[in-house]
Design an enzyme around this catalytic site. Structure first.
Site: not given
Ligand code: PGA
Length: 263
Positions: A16, A110, A186
Site C-alpha cells: 500500500k 482493490h 486490516g
Molecule cells: P491486510 O490487507 O492484510 O492488512 O488486511 C490486505 C489487502 O488490503 O490487500
C-alpha cells in the site's frame, strides 16, 4: 471442482502507501535489500520457487528499486494502472511506463481504490485490459462489505463483480482472482477456513459455468484480509485457495517470509 493440484501458489505483498522504515543511519535501499534477502531466503530454502510465485507490490516510486534488486523468481508489481494508454493524464501511470520500470503484475480493483477513488467495475475491467495487453498479470480484487455480508448477499455481490470486472480477454494465465472481504482488510478479522473454502469453491464453479471448466480449474483464486503468519497455514492448505494477498503482515520481512514457507 476443487483440488489445487497443478495450480502454482501465488503469494503477494501489498505494501500500500508504505515503504519500509529505515532506521536512523541506514538508507532505504539497504532496508529494502535486507527485506528481499530475508524473503528470498525463505523462498529458496524451502524450494518454493517451484511451488509458488511471489509478487511484491510496493508504491510506484519503489518498483524500479525493488526490480533492480530482484535476483530470484520474485516479481514486482504495481498497485494501480491507468485506463489510458498514454497522453495528457497528469499523475497517472501507463502500462508502458510500468513495463519499462520492470513491473510484471498489476493489482486492479482493490477495495481501497473502488471505495476511496470511486473506481467502477468498468474502470477495473479497463485497467485489467491495459495490464493484459502489456503482457502483465492482472490481480483482480473482489469483496463484499460487512453490510452486504450481513444481508446474505456475499455471493451475489462477488458474482456481479466477476461479471463486470473480468475482461473477455482474461485467461487463467493472465489473471489471478483475489477474494478479499472488505470487512476483513486490516481489521484482524478473518473468515473461518471452512467459509473461505466454500466461497472460493462457489466462485470457481460460477466461473466454470461462465468461462468453461478448464478456465476455472486453472484459475488461481487467492484470499486476502488480515492474513498473517499465525493463520496462513490453515488458509493456504485449503483446496480452493491458491495463495494470499497480504497487506499489513507483508511489511515485516520475517512475517511475509513465514507466510511464503506455509504456501
Ligand atoms: P491486510 O490487507 O492484510 O492488512 O488486511 C490486505 C489487502 O488490503 O490487500
Amino acid at each position: 471442482m476443487s483440488n489445487n493440484v497443478g495450480r502454482v501458489k501465488f503469494i503477494a505483498a501489498n505494501w500500500k502507501m508504505n515503504i519500509l522504515t529505515a532506521k536512523e543511519g541506514s538508507d532505504i535501499d539497504f532496508i529494502e535489500q535486507q527485506y528481499l534477502n530475508i524473503v528470498d531466503k525463505a523462498f529458496t530454502e524451502k524450494n518454493k520457487q517451484k511451488e509458488c510465485e511471489v509478487v511484491i507490490f510496493p508504491p510506484h516510486t519503489h518498483i524500479g528499486l525493488l526490480n533492480a534488486f530482484n535476483e530470484s523468481n520474485m516479481f514486482v508489481g504495481s498497485q494501480d494502472i491507468s485506463i489510458h494508454e498514454k497522453g495528457a493524464y497528469t499523475g497517472e501511470v501507463s502500462s508502458e511506463c510500468l513495463v519499462d520500470i520492470g513491473a510484471t503484475h498489476v493489482l486492479v480493483g482493490h477495495s481501497e481504490r473502488r471505495q476511496n477513488h470511486k473506481e467502477s467495475h468498468s474502470d477495473v475491467c479497463k485497467k485489467a485490459i491495459q495490464a493484459i495487453n502489456a503482457k502483465m498479470g492482472a490481480v483482480i480484487c473482489i469483496g463484499e462489505t460487512a453490510e452486504q455480508k450481513k444481508a446474505g448477499k456475499t455471493i451475489e455481490v462477488l458474482t456481479k463483480q466477476i461479471d463486470l470486472s473480468l475482461p473477455s480477454i482474461a485467461t487463467a494465465e493472465n489473471i489471478v482472482l483475489a477474494y478479499e472481504p472488505i470487512w476483513a482488510i486490516g481489521t484482524g478479522e478473518v473468515l473461518t477456513p471452512v467459509l473461505i473454502d466454500e466461497i472460493h469453491k462457489k466462485l470457481r464453479y460460477y466461473i466454470g459455468e461462465k468461462k468453461g471448466k478448464p478456465f476455472a480449474e486453472n484459475l488461481r483464486i487467492i484470499y486476502g484480509g488480515s492474513v498473517k503468519p499465525s493463520n496462513a497455514k490453515e488458509i493456504l492448505c485449503l483446496d480452493n485457495v491458491d495463495g494470499t494477498l497480504v497487506g499489513g503482515a507483508s511489511l515485516q520481512a520475517s512475517d511475509f517470509a513465514k507466510i511464503i514457507t506455509e504456501a
